[in-house]
Design an enzyme around this catalytic site. Structure first.
Site, PDB file in Angstrom:
ATOM      1  CB  SER A   1      -0.952   0.027   1.209  1.00 58.39           C
ATOM      2  OG  SER A   1      -1.616  -1.207   1.322  1.00 58.39           O
ATOM      3  NE  ARG A   2       3.219   2.411  -5.037  1.00 55.39           N
ATOM      4  CZ  ARG A   2       3.208   1.186  -5.566  1.00 55.39           C
ATOM      5  NH1 ARG A   2       3.326   0.109  -4.794  1.00 55.39           N
ATOM      6  NH2 ARG A   2       3.070   1.029  -6.865  1.00 55.39           N
TER       7      ARG A   2
END
Ligand SMILES: Cc1cc2nc3c(=O)[nH]c(=O)nc-3n(C[C@H](O)[C@H](O)[C@H](O)COP(=O)(O)O)c2cc1C
Length: 213
Positions: free
Chosen positions: A190-191
């Site tokens: 999710s970065r």
């Protein structure tokens, strides 16, 4: 042509970093990551992007191969009369970025660069292959040349001149980067990547903090 690059997405899941993984000395951690990249057969594990900026404030970057970490300094070899060579003479502040895609890891370094001692360059030059030594003598790196034939001919002429002993040209040698800022980046899902930043303190120790992805 529509490359559809906006649809290229990858989740980074290979690893993670927490404070307990971070030693007091970031040089030790850098060596650990480089060793791991070598051990895991990453392609060109020592490739590093060197960022330089001359007095016109135009940054430029290019890849070189790290050849040693000595006394906390990162050493690579190149042509002193190349574009980077001139920029480093005019402004010794540089950056180094290692990126290992397979490991989803990056190390970003900022520091000050200078030439290594001539005897260090001599010792490394002597270990290079014959063809690399001849190449270093004849390539006016970063300068305009008339054709490929020009460089091939220069190579052949120099090879006739130096059959065995190839002296190091004064225009070619090592650069050593003394770091004061070292960041370790590990891709996460999710970065929400893990990033740890070390900064050199006045007393020679390194501060350590986690920074946002
Ligand atoms: C994987 C890779 C490794 C390279 N290693 C070196 C190197 O160790 N030394 C070097 O001078 N150039 C190396 N080069 C070429 C440089 O990227 C660059 O073209 C050259 O140094 C001239 O840069 P400049 O004109 O900005 O000075 C390498 C290129 C690649 C793609």
């Amino acid at each position: 042509m529509d490359l559809e690059v906006q649809n290229i997405r990858r989740e980074y899941k290979v690893g993670s970093l927490s404070r307990k993984d971070m030693p007091a000395d970031p040089i030790q951690k850098s060596e650990e990551w480089i060793q791991e990249a070598i051990r895991l057969d990453v392609i060109e594990p020592t490739a590093v992007v060197v960022g330089t900026c001359g007095p016109d404030l135009q940054p430029s970057t290019r890849t070189v191969l790290l050849k040693e970490i000595h006394d906390g300094r990162f050493i690579f070899y190149s042509n002193y009369e190349s574009r980077k060579g001139h920029q480093i003479n005019e402004n010794p502040k540089v950056s180094l970025t290692f990126l290992w895609h397979q490991l989803e890891r990056q190390i970003h370094i900022e520091g000050v660069c200078r030439h290594v001692a001539p005897e260090v360059s001599d010792a490394y030059f002597a270990q290079r292959s014959y063809k690399s030594r001849i190449g270093a003598r004849i390539s006016p790196q970063s300068h305009i040349i008339p054709s490929r034939m020009f460089i091939v001919t220069e190579f052949a002429k120099e090879a006739l001149k130096y059959r065995l002993d190839v002296p190091r040209p004064e225009t070619w040698g090592g650069f050593e980067v003394t770091p004061h800022h070292i960041e370790f980046w590990q891709g996460r899902e999710s970065r929400l990547h893990d990033r740890f930043l070390y900064e050199l303190q006045q007393d020679g120790t390194w501060s350590l903090c986690r920074i946002a992805p």
